[in-house]
Design a protein around this motif. Structure first.
Motif, PDB file in Angstrom:
ATOM      1  N   SER A 215       0.832  -1.205   0.000  1.00 24.69           N
ATOM      2  CA  SER A 215       0.000   0.000   0.000  1.00 24.69           C
ATOM      3  C   SER A 215       0.865   1.253   0.000  1.00 24.69           C
ATOM      4  N   LEU A 216       0.283   2.344  -0.449  1.00 24.41           N
ATOM      5  CA  LEU A 216       1.009   3.618  -0.462  1.00 24.41           C
ATOM      6  C   LEU A 216       1.391   4.046   0.954  1.00 24.41           C
ATOM      7  N   SER A 217       0.517   3.749   1.925  1.00 22.31           N
ATOM      8  CA  SER A 217       0.828   4.118   3.315  1.00 22.31           C
ATOM      9  C   SER A 217       2.052   3.376   3.816  1.00 22.31           C
ATOM     10  N   GLU A 218       2.204   2.088   3.417  1.00 25.74           N
ATOM     11  CA  GLU A 218       3.386   1.319   3.805  1.00 25.74           C
ATOM     12  C   GLU A 218       4.640   1.880   3.136  1.00 25.74           C
ATOM     13  N   ILE A 219       4.496   2.249   1.875  1.00 24.27           N
ATOM     14  CA  ILE A 219       5.631   2.831   1.153  1.00 24.27           C
ATOM     15  C   ILE A 219       6.065   4.129   1.805  1.00 24.27           C
ATOM     16  N   ILE A 220       5.089   4.947   2.147  1.00 27.07           N
ATOM     17  CA  ILE A 220       5.375   6.236   2.791  1.00 27.07           C
ATOM     18  C   ILE A 220       6.078   6.028   4.131  1.00 27.07           C
ATOM     19  N   ASP A 221       5.562   5.083   4.929  1.00 24.25           N
ATOM     20  CA  ASP A 221       6.173   4.795   6.239  1.00 24.25           C
ATOM     21  C   ASP A 221       7.604   4.301   6.075  1.00 24.25           C
TER      22      ASP A 221
END
Length: 201
Positions: A28-34
């Motif tokens: 997910s984009l949130s995982e990538i961002i984190d």
């Protein structure tokens, strides 16, 4: 190197491992961002979409594989040693996690079969490059009278890739490197018995 370019390359490196482990859908984009340690806007400053980032991440992972091949082939003295060196790269990927997530071509081919045509096309292109490299090794082996003249380089490539990638898939599935080791042992036997010109039956 400019800060913006450094940030972009950082995003690609970090997301590559995530995509290669979890897949396009699973990452997910949130995982990538984190993982990248940046704000959401930081992604879109450098990539128009998740698709564009996924392609860049695949290219990075594949470039890593090509780098491993180049290094492994440096000390190979003949075509047989070159083929065995490539086998060792895959053993290293499984046993030492030298490339997070394993083989990007295999992972992408499985996931992108129906749902992600843009990734499937990129995986096809990467596999063609791999086939070309293996074909060149085999053709050189024939020209140097190391391998039998009657063999078909393309058919040999297809067989070797199927066996090696099959070993990778099984090892990943069962978390056991015995499968890739068994398959590479079969590759060695195949080279000795079917390819080498001076093999004694």
């Amino acid at each position: 190197m400019r800060k913006g370019q450094m940030t972009k390359e950082h995003i690609i490196r970090e997301s590559a491992g995530l995509f290669n482990t979890k897949g396009y859908t699973g990452a997910s984009l949130s995982e990538i961002i984190d993982r990248c340690g940046i704000r959401k806007g930081g992604i879109y400053n450098h990539f128009e979409s998740k698709d564009e980032l996924a392609l860049a991440a695949f290219d990075y992972s594949f470039s890593q594989i090509l780098g491993f091949f180049s290094k492994a082939l440096e000390n190979a003295k003949n075509s047989k040693e070159r083929l065995l060196a490539i086998c060792k790269v895959y053993i290293e990927i499984i046993e030492n996690n030298s490339l997070e997530g394993g083989c990007p071509i295999l992972n992408t081919a499985i996931e992108s079969d129906d749902g992600h045509p843009f990734l499937k096309e990129r995986a096809q292109s990467a596999m063609k490059i791999f086939i070309e490299k293996l074909t060149l090794i085999i053709v050189e082996g024939i020209e140097n009278k190391e391998f039998k003249e009657a063999i078909n380089p393309e058919e040999i490539c297809i067989y070797l890739i199927a066996v090696i990638e099959g070993g990778v898939m099984l090892s990943k599935l069962f978390d056991d490197s015995k499968y890739i080791r068994h398959c590479t042992s079969n590759v060695i036997q195949y080279i000795d018995e079917q390819l080498l010109l001076n093999h004694l039956s």
